[in-house]
Design an enzyme around this catalytic site. Structure first.
Site: not given
Length: 461
Positions: A387-389, A428
């Site tokens: 997700n965040d990366v 996050a």
């Protein structure tokens, strides 16, 4: 006997360093671990040969208890829970050196008659070891989801409270160093440091937990080295400094990979589990769903497919299914590569270890800097639980909490297929605009099951 002990320590140090060198790649990591473990065994034997070792019954009881707890835990832990175990085992090391400082205080009593370096080193170990132990327990609780992943704190007052606790611990340590012999003083130091460890880690969000674990690991190493200095134990000094130095370097590298400063991470406030389903601006959007059959067709007729693994792949234990799918694609003439972000998963190297376990060739694993230039000429990027990366807001939205964080340029691929269980946000706790892109299709479900279904469809083509 002293000459023998010194010689054994030198052999142990050489094995520590040689084993650490083996951890630079999956192919040599297991061997490196075994070499370092042999070195630690030699160091332990050498320590037991030191003059004055007479409480053999207690020592053997401790070894038996540690073995019975450690070996089954290490053998049974799942790769998805490895970050939690690292946090827990690291915390135990910090707690051990804190207890040693307490025992040495009782033995004197109050460090009376000891040189200044002994007193300073012991008190440093007491404070830092206690912080590391209790902070690691909080990190474990957040990763294990016993505690909420979101930041928990007092807002702006948090930094002031932490500073007050630190000053209080230092004041008590100074009182001890200047001749205080009451046992309440050392207990006070340990308790205040414990509260400080809890209060430092609680306000830190889940997205920063990998950096926190690395930082606490460095703390434990430095505390162990200080204890070795106090006890004149060369093995503890060298091993502690190796852990402290490597942990500090790793912490710095991970912070840079997230475009975050270490002080800002310690200050807390970023990252927690979330369930956002709308756009980052609060506007609800629709996503384009796909099927295993359509995903198989897209990848089968591609020239290059880049697999982007994340924590979702780890949870589903989908690495073997991914390897089987990639093997079929390669048989059809498709080039398959794997894009590895430095902080994908919950600890450095998490994805590398999982894919190596499935015998994915190490040459196919591409670090972020090496793969980012290839996304623009990639036909299909297959995102598995990352997700965040992969969040383009880190590049495009200056108001985003992750703005400036280096990401994998997945959004530049011609087509993106995202495997997710649901539209919940990542660790996050922020939304990912990639999911709403015209180039993106969502394949919902368990990652292992979804990849297996795609593999079956590929066989039918």
């Amino acid at each position: 006997m002293n000459t023998l002990v010194t010689s054994l320590y030198i052999v142990a140090f050489a094995l520590f360093i040689y084993g650490l060198m083996g951890l630079t790649g999956p192919k040599t990591a297991v061997r490196g671990n075994w070499i370092a473990a042999v070195g630690m065994g030699i160091a332990l034997i050498a320590t037991l040969l030191l003059p004055g070792m007479s409480t053999w019954v207690l020592i053997l009881i401790g070894i038996v208890i540690g073995t019975l707890l450690g070996v089954p835990s290490a053998r049974q832990v799942k790769m998805t829970a490895m970050p939690q175990m690292v946090a827990l085992f690291n915390g135990v090391g910090g707690g051990a050196v804190a207890l040693i400082a307490w025992v040495e205080f009782r033995d004197a009593p109050g460090y009376v008659g000891h040189p200044t370096y002994f007193v300073v080193a012991s008190l440093f170990s007491a404070v830092v070891g206690s912080i590391s132990f209790w902070g690691s327990l909080i990190a474990y609780g957040k990763l294990q989801e016993i505690l909420p992943g979101r930041p928990i704190g007092l807002g702006r007052a948090q930094i002031g409270l932490n500073a007050l606790l630190l000053v209080a611990a230092i004041v008590l340590a100074v009182v001890i160093g200047t001749g205080g012999t009451s046992e309440l003083l050392i207990v006070g130091v340990l308790l205040i440091a414990a509260v400080l460890g809890v209060m430092v880690v609680l306000p830190i969000g889940g997205a920063d937990m990998p950096v926190v674990i690395s930082l606490l690991n460095a703390f434990t190493g430095l505390a162990a080295a200080a204890t070795g200095l106090a006890l004149s134990n060369t093995a503890m000094i060298v091993a502690g400094m190796i852990v402290g130095a490597s942990g500090s370097i790793l912490t710095d590298q991970m912070a840079k990979a997230m475009n975050r400063s270490i002080p800002s991470i310690v200050a807390g406030g970023f990252g927690g589990s979330g369930t956002a389903v709308g756009g980052a601006d609060g506007v609800d959007r629709t996503v384009k769903s796909t099927s295993a059959a359509d995903a198989a067709i897209q990848m089968a007729y591609a020239e290059q497919v880049v697999v982007v693994p994340g924590y979702g792949m780890a949870v589903a234990q989908a690495q073997h299914a991914v390897k089987d799918m990639a093997k079929l694609l390669e048989a059809k003439g498709v080039t398959v590569k794997y894009a590895i972000h430095p902080v994908a998963g919950r600890m450095p190297g998490h994805m590398n270890v999982l894919l190596a376990e499935a015998d994915v060739p190490y040459e196919s694993l591409k670090e972020m800097d090496d793969i980012n230039g290839e996304f623009a000429r990639t036909d299909v990027a297959l995102v598995i639980g990352a997700n965040d990366v992969t969040n383009p807001a880190a590049r495009n939205d200056s108001s985003s909490p992750i703005y400036g964080m280096p990401i994998l340029n997945v959004d530049e691929a011609h087509n993106v297929i995202v495997l997710k269980r649901s539209m919940n946000s990542g660790f996050a706790g922020i939304d990912n605009p990639l999911f709403y892109s015209d180039r993106t299709s969502m394949l919902f479900g368990d990652a292992k099951k979804s990849v297996s279904e795609v593999t079956e469809e590929l066989k039918a083509l």
